[in-house]
Design an enzyme around this catalytic site. Sequence first.
Site, PDB file in Angstrom:
ATOM      1  N   ASP A  37       0.864  -1.169   0.000  1.00 15.72           N
ATOM      2  CA  ASP A  37       0.000   0.000   0.000  1.00 15.72           C
ATOM      3  C   ASP A  37       0.913   1.236   0.000  1.00 15.72           C
ATOM      4  O   ASP A  37       2.107   1.126   0.313  1.00 15.72           O
ATOM      5  CB  ASP A  37      -0.888  -0.038   1.246  1.00 15.72           C
ATOM      6  CG  ASP A  37      -1.667   1.241   1.450  1.00 15.72           C
ATOM      7  OD1 ASP A  37      -2.381   1.651   0.514  1.00 15.72           O
ATOM      8  OD2 ASP A  37      -1.551   1.839   2.541  1.00 15.72           O
ATOM      9  N   ASP A  84      -0.218   5.212   0.840  1.00 19.58           N
ATOM     10  CA  ASP A  84      -0.520   6.177   1.901  1.00 19.58           C
ATOM     11  C   ASP A  84      -0.589   5.492   3.257  1.00 19.58           C
ATOM     12  O   ASP A  84      -1.378   4.562   3.456  1.00 19.58           O
ATOM     13  CB  ASP A  84      -1.859   6.874   1.624  1.00 19.58           C
ATOM     14  CG  ASP A  84      -1.792   7.802   0.436  1.00 19.58           C
ATOM     15  OD1 ASP A  84      -1.291   8.924   0.618  1.00 19.58           O
ATOM     16  OD2 ASP A  84      -2.222   7.408  -0.658  1.00 19.58           O
ATOM     17  N   LYS A  88      -8.761  -2.601  -3.243  1.00 17.71           N
ATOM     18  CA  LYS A  88      -8.711  -3.479  -2.075  1.00 17.71           C
ATOM     19  C   LYS A  88      -9.976  -3.319  -1.250  1.00 17.71           C
ATOM     20  O   LYS A  88     -10.449  -2.198  -1.083  1.00 17.71           O
ATOM     21  CB  LYS A  88      -7.497  -3.120  -1.213  1.00 17.71           C
ATOM     22  CG  LYS A  88      -6.160  -3.243  -1.924  1.00 17.71           C
ATOM     23  CD  LYS A  88      -5.031  -2.622  -1.131  1.00 17.71           C
ATOM     24  CE  LYS A  88      -5.110  -1.122  -1.089  1.00 17.71           C
ATOM     25  NZ  LYS A  88      -3.955  -0.488  -0.403  1.00 17.71           N
ATOM     26  N   ASP A  98      -1.747  -0.471   5.955  1.00 11.69           N
ATOM     27  CA  ASP A  98      -2.095   0.099   7.260  1.00 11.69           C
ATOM     28  C   ASP A  98      -3.576  -0.012   7.592  1.00 11.69           C
ATOM     29  O   ASP A  98      -4.002   0.457   8.648  1.00 11.69           O
ATOM     30  CB  ASP A  98      -1.685   1.578   7.303  1.00 11.69           C
ATOM     31  CG  ASP A  98      -2.526   2.436   6.363  1.00 11.69           C
ATOM     32  OD1 ASP A  98      -2.632   2.072   5.170  1.00 11.69           O
ATOM     33  OD2 ASP A  98      -3.080   3.457   6.809  1.00 11.69           O
TER      34      ASP A  98
END
Length: 272
Positions: free
Chosen positions: A8, A10, A183, A209
């Site tokens: 990922d 960010d 996702k 995250d």
Amino acid sequence: MQKGFIFDLDGTVYVDNNLIDGAAKTVQYLRDRGDKVVFLTNKSIETIDAYVEKLNGLGVEVEKENVINSNLLTAKYLSARLKSDEKVLVIGEKPLFEELQNQGIQVTEDDENVRYVVLGWDRQFNYEKLNHAFQAWRNGAEIVATNPDRTCPVEGGQIPDCGAMIGALEGATGETIEIILGKPNPFAAKLIVDEILQLPPENCYMIGDRLETDIRMGNSTGMQSVLVLTGITKQDMLDTASDQPKYVLNSISEIKEIIEDPKSKALDYQQK
């Protein structure tokens, strides 16, 4: 044995314009091992070219074919289903329009003759756009959203993401939007694992995250799920979470530990 790593962006590799400590070294370490690395983001307000430029500018070397965003996933999903004369109505920002058109998808503003409404993160979202999408739905269009994220992590907090647009349209239609690309949709995982990484799912790591997107996708598709605590999810949120990662790391810089010794401190950290 070669492994694949899906990162990922960010909250995992960077926050806003700040690279997370150790991110560049970690990516280089994996490449030096001969592993495959790709970057996957649900964020629909930037082009893939912009992500490539940003990552390279932050010191993470990357090529265009190693970056996937929800716009590309949405475009690929639609291009496989649309007939040549069918069109889509788009609520979103310029990068989403561009990716759809790059894939040969016809975009229209006519809410009476549209096959799909494509709903993305739109920072200029307003009542007029909501009504436009709603009328297209009333006229028989199916709704597809780029990603389910309710918020996006930024320096100092969070801001509303595509989930806010989804909530508004679901409130108007009274129906749940079922097709949400990005996702944790298995479509994204299958595309990356089968076509890009070309590795068995169990040899691939999904690092992110967010429990409800990154970790859920990793778990549901047989990948190794790795949560980093540099973004949305904090340690205390795991106590009641239904989506539990296999590994929990303070940051991306600890990935080396779970590769060299899966029973090391990185795994133990999850169990505390």
